[in-house]
Design a protein around this motif. Structure first.
Motif, PDB file in Angstrom:
ATOM      1  N   ARG A  31       0.878  -1.175   0.000  1.00 40.16           N
ATOM      2  CA  ARG A  31       0.000   0.000   0.000  1.00 40.16           C
ATOM      3  C   ARG A  31       0.915   1.224   0.000  1.00 40.16           C
ATOM      4  N   PRO A  32       1.585   1.485  -1.130  1.00 40.45           N
ATOM      5  CA  PRO A  32       2.583   2.564  -1.161  1.00 40.45           C
ATOM      6  C   PRO A  32       1.927   3.939  -1.148  1.00 40.45           C
ATOM      7  N   SER A  33       2.550   4.865  -0.450  1.00 40.61           N
ATOM      8  CA  SER A  33       2.013   6.216  -0.330  1.00 40.61           C
ATOM      9  C   SER A  33       2.791   7.176  -1.218  1.00 40.61           C
ATOM     10  N   SER A  34       2.086   7.804  -2.148  1.00 41.49           N
ATOM     11  CA  SER A  34       2.719   8.812  -2.999  1.00 41.49           C
ATOM     12  C   SER A  34       3.240   9.980  -2.171  1.00 41.49           C
ATOM     13  N   MET A  35       2.482  10.356  -1.137  1.00 42.55           N
ATOM     14  CA  MET A  35       2.889  11.483  -0.316  1.00 42.55           C
ATOM     15  C   MET A  35       4.129  11.147   0.503  1.00 42.55           C
ATOM     16  N   ALA A  36       4.201   9.935   1.031  1.00 40.57           N
ATOM     17  CA  ALA A  36       5.399   9.532   1.771  1.00 40.57           C
ATOM     18  C   ALA A  36       6.613   9.519   0.849  1.00 40.57           C
ATOM     19  N   TYR A  37       6.406   9.094  -0.390  1.00 39.28           N
ATOM     20  CA  TYR A  37       7.487   9.075  -1.376  1.00 39.28           C
ATOM     21  C   TYR A  37       7.944  10.497  -1.677  1.00 39.28           C
ATOM     22  N   ALA A  38       6.973  11.399  -1.854  1.00 37.93           N
ATOM     23  CA  ALA A  38       7.311  12.787  -2.154  1.00 37.93           C
ATOM     24  C   ALA A  38       7.968  13.483  -0.972  1.00 37.93           C
ATOM     25  N   ASP A  39       7.621  13.063   0.249  1.00 43.24           N
ATOM     26  CA  ASP A  39       8.140  13.736   1.436  1.00 43.24           C
ATOM     27  C   ASP A  39       9.471  13.167   1.913  1.00 43.24           C
ATOM     28  N   ASP A  40       9.970  12.124   1.252  1.00 43.25           N
ATOM     29  CA  ASP A  40      11.315  11.625   1.516  1.00 43.25           C
ATOM     30  C   ASP A  40      12.278  12.395   0.613  1.00 43.25           C
ATOM     31  N   ALA A  41      13.176  13.169   1.201  1.00 41.75           N
ATOM     32  CA  ALA A  41      14.005  14.098   0.424  1.00 41.75           C
ATOM     33  C   ALA A  41      14.805  13.384  -0.661  1.00 41.75           C
ATOM     34  N   GLU A  42      15.401  12.237  -0.335  1.00 42.07           N
ATOM     35  CA  GLU A  42      16.234  11.525  -1.312  1.00 42.07           C
ATOM     36  C   GLU A  42      15.391  10.945  -2.441  1.00 42.07           C
ATOM     37  N   LEU A  43      14.275  10.293  -2.075  1.00 47.16           N
ATOM     38  CA  LEU A  43      13.407   9.706  -3.101  1.00 47.16           C
ATOM     39  C   LEU A  43      12.787  10.785  -3.976  1.00 47.16           C
ATOM     40  N   TYR A  44      12.420  11.906  -3.372  1.00 48.53           N
ATOM     41  CA  TYR A  44      11.810  13.003  -4.125  1.00 48.53           C
ATOM     42  C   TYR A  44      12.798  13.583  -5.134  1.00 48.53           C
ATOM     43  N   ALA A  45      14.023  13.798  -4.683  1.00 51.02           N
ATOM     44  CA  ALA A  45      15.027  14.379  -5.583  1.00 51.02           C
ATOM     45  C   ALA A  45      15.295  13.462  -6.769  1.00 51.02           C
ATOM     46  N   GLN A  46      15.470  12.147  -6.494  1.00 52.30           N
ATOM     47  CA  GLN A  46      15.750  11.207  -7.578  1.00 52.30           C
ATOM     48  C   GLN A  46      14.544  11.047  -8.487  1.00 52.30           C
ATOM     49  N   GLY A  47      13.360  10.930  -7.887  1.00 47.72           N
ATOM     50  CA  GLY A  47      12.152  10.769  -8.687  1.00 47.72           C
ATOM     51  C   GLY A  47      11.879  11.968  -9.567  1.00 47.72           C
ATOM     52  N   ALA A  48      12.082  13.171  -9.029  1.00 50.27           N
ATOM     53  CA  ALA A  48      11.851  14.385  -9.817  1.00 50.27           C
ATOM     54  C   ALA A  48      12.846  14.490 -10.969  1.00 50.27           C
ATOM     55  N   ARG A  49      14.110  14.152 -10.697  1.00 48.63           N
ATOM     56  CA  ARG A  49      15.115  14.181 -11.777  1.00 48.63           C
ATOM     57  C   ARG A  49      14.745  13.209 -12.883  1.00 48.63           C
ATOM     58  N   ASP A  50      14.362  11.996 -12.497  1.00 47.92           N
ATOM     59  CA  ASP A  50      14.010  10.986 -13.495  1.00 47.92           C
ATOM     60  C   ASP A  50      12.754  11.381 -14.260  1.00 47.92           C
ATOM     61  N   LEU A  51      11.791  11.987 -13.568  1.00 50.28           N
ATOM     62  CA  LEU A  51      10.563  12.410 -14.232  1.00 50.28           C
ATOM     63  C   LEU A  51      10.844  13.507 -15.250  1.00 50.28           C
ATOM     64  N   ILE A  52      11.611  14.507 -14.867  1.00 49.96           N
ATOM     65  CA  ILE A  52      11.944  15.586 -15.797  1.00 49.96           C
ATOM     66  C   ILE A  52      12.685  15.028 -17.003  1.00 49.96           C
ATOM     67  N   SER A  53      13.616  14.106 -16.757  1.00 50.10           N
ATOM     68  CA  SER A  53      14.361  13.487 -17.858  1.00 50.10           C
ATOM     69  C   SER A  53      13.419  12.707 -18.775  1.00 50.10           C
ATOM     70  N   ALA A  54      12.477  11.967 -18.193  1.00 43.40           N
ATOM     71  CA  ALA A  54      11.531  11.195 -19.005  1.00 43.40           C
ATOM     72  C   ALA A  54      10.649  12.119 -19.836  1.00 43.40           C
ATOM     73  N   LEU A  55      10.201  13.242 -19.251  1.00 38.66           N
ATOM     74  CA  LEU A  55       9.393  14.199 -20.000  1.00 38.66           C
ATOM     75  C   LEU A  55      10.191  14.786 -21.160  1.00 38.66           C
ATOM     76  N   GLN A  56      11.469  15.050 -20.922  1.00 40.22           N
ATOM     77  CA  GLN A  56      12.321  15.573 -21.991  1.00 40.22           C
ATOM     78  C   GLN A  56      12.552  14.537 -23.087  1.00 40.22           C
ATOM     79  N   ASN A  57      12.474  13.259 -22.721  1.00 37.78           N
ATOM     80  CA  ASN A  57      12.730  12.185 -23.684  1.00 37.78           C
ATOM     81  C   ASN A  57      11.453  11.624 -24.306  1.00 37.78           C
ATOM     82  N   GLY A  58      10.346  12.340 -24.138  1.00 35.11           N
ATOM     83  CA  GLY A  58       9.145  11.949 -24.863  1.00 35.11           C
ATOM     84  C   GLY A  58       8.002  11.393 -24.044  1.00 35.11           C
ATOM     85  N   LEU A  59       8.153  11.294 -22.717  1.00 31.37           N
ATOM     86  CA  LEU A  59       7.028  10.847 -21.902  1.00 31.37           C
ATOM     87  C   LEU A  59       5.912  11.874 -22.005  1.00 31.37           C
TER      88      LEU A  59
END
Length: 324
Positions: free
Chosen positions: A263-291
């Motif tokens: 039962r994973p929590s999106s908010m807990a993921y976003a509120d973890d500084a390390e996971l948020y930083a990595q996830g945001a970087r990967d998301l921005i990269s994916a959007l730039q690559n056509g996501l």
């Protein structure tokens, strides 16, 4: 004075009211932003309805947005007035023309990503990252079941999983949404109102079931979702717009099945500084690559109640946003 939407007590969409608010100067570690786009998500509905307790009363809902920096606290480095930024996560308070927010929440928007895309993609994109990288490190050839594949989260999960080489089986609640899920990359799309959908999922996925099943429906659907997960696969339960989920006995997950339920929590993921930083970087990269993250519906900020009603009733596809 800027306008914001407030909730004074839990209830239906009608409890969302527009009001004028006073905005103070940002604190030393905060940035003040003027929103252009605000994301509307099911977590907002859960707080509005009382399923999750409000942090204060009255409260300004919302956990996602994008806009332009208008001021920065004296401890803030890396952001200045005029910067285009996006964010998701705590603290609540996105349904406002202007807000102050900790600088640690902000992600700079690259020039080749428009502010509308960034503002509508952060929470669903981070949730997709959590599902495809943390809940299960999805590999090429994996089979994935995505319920509500025509919705905002369903589409971005399907598109990102397909970019990773996975094979997606989507479900939708109506036939008119099938083509939307197919356009997002789903190899097969079934109606989850079809009593035989689980048998069809197992048949499609080599007769063994899926490696990852993503259930954002809840209610009685989760029990059937568990039945289509192959041994040592994972089911992720994300929400329950269909109603409360009956208890799941741990014996139902093994020995014969040998599956995991999260039962994973999106908010807990976003509120973890390390996971948020990595996830945001990967998301921005994916959007730039056509996501692609299509916006399915948009409303003026003052029509937030209408946006909630439409999202809750399943009348929307893609991301839902408020504009300022």
């Amino acid at each position: 004075m800027p306008t914001a939407i407030i909730i004074s007590q839990p209830g239906g969409p009608e409890v969302l009211h527009a009001t004028e608010i006073e905005i103070k100067d940002p604190s030393p570690d905060e940035v003040q932003i003027r929103h252009e786009v605000i994301g509307v998500n099911f977590v907002d509905i859960y707080y509005r309805s009382g399923l999750y307790p409000l942090p204060s009363s009255p409260a300004i809902p919302g956990f996602e947005g994008s806009g332009i920096v208008t001021a920065a606290g004296h401890n803030v480095r890396g952001f200045a007035p005029g910067d285009r930024v996006a964010y998701t996560g705590s603290p609540m308070g996105a349904y406002a023309e202007i807000r102050n927010i900790p600088a640690s929440r902000l992600v700079r928007i690259p020039q080749n990503i428009d502010i509308r895309t960034a503002g509508s993609a952060m929470l669903r994109g981070l949730t997709a990252h959590m599902l495809l990288h943390k809940v299960r490190d999805v590999k090429e050839g994996d089979w994935i079941l995505v319920h509500s594949a025509a919705g905002g989260l369903g589409q971005i999960v399907t598109r990102w999983a397909t970019m990773k080489g996975a094979r997606v089986i989507g479900t939708t609640g109506s036939a008119d949404k099938v083509k939307i899920a197919q356009a997002a990359g789903a190899k097969e799309v079934l109606l989850h109102t079809d009593t035989a959908w689980a048998d069809k999922v197992r048949e499609i996925s080599d007769g063994r079931g899926v490696h990852l099943a993503i259930d954002g429906i809840g209610g009685s659907t989760l029990s059937t979702t568990l039945s289509v997960v192959r041994p040592f696969g994972t089911a992720a339960s994300l929400g329950q717009p269909a109603g409360p989920i009956p208890p799941v006995r741990v014996e139902e997950l093994g020995f014969a099945r040998s599956i995991a339920l999260m039962r994973p929590s999106s908010m807990a993921y976003a509120d973890d500084a390390e996971l948020y930083a990595q996830g945001a970087r990967d998301l921005i990269s994916a959007l730039q690559n056509g996501l692609i993250n299509p916006v399915g519906a948009q409303y003026p900020l003052t029509h937030a109640a209408e946006a909630h009603a439409d999202l809750e009733a399943g009348r929307t596809t893609g991301s839902v946003i408020l504009t300022v």
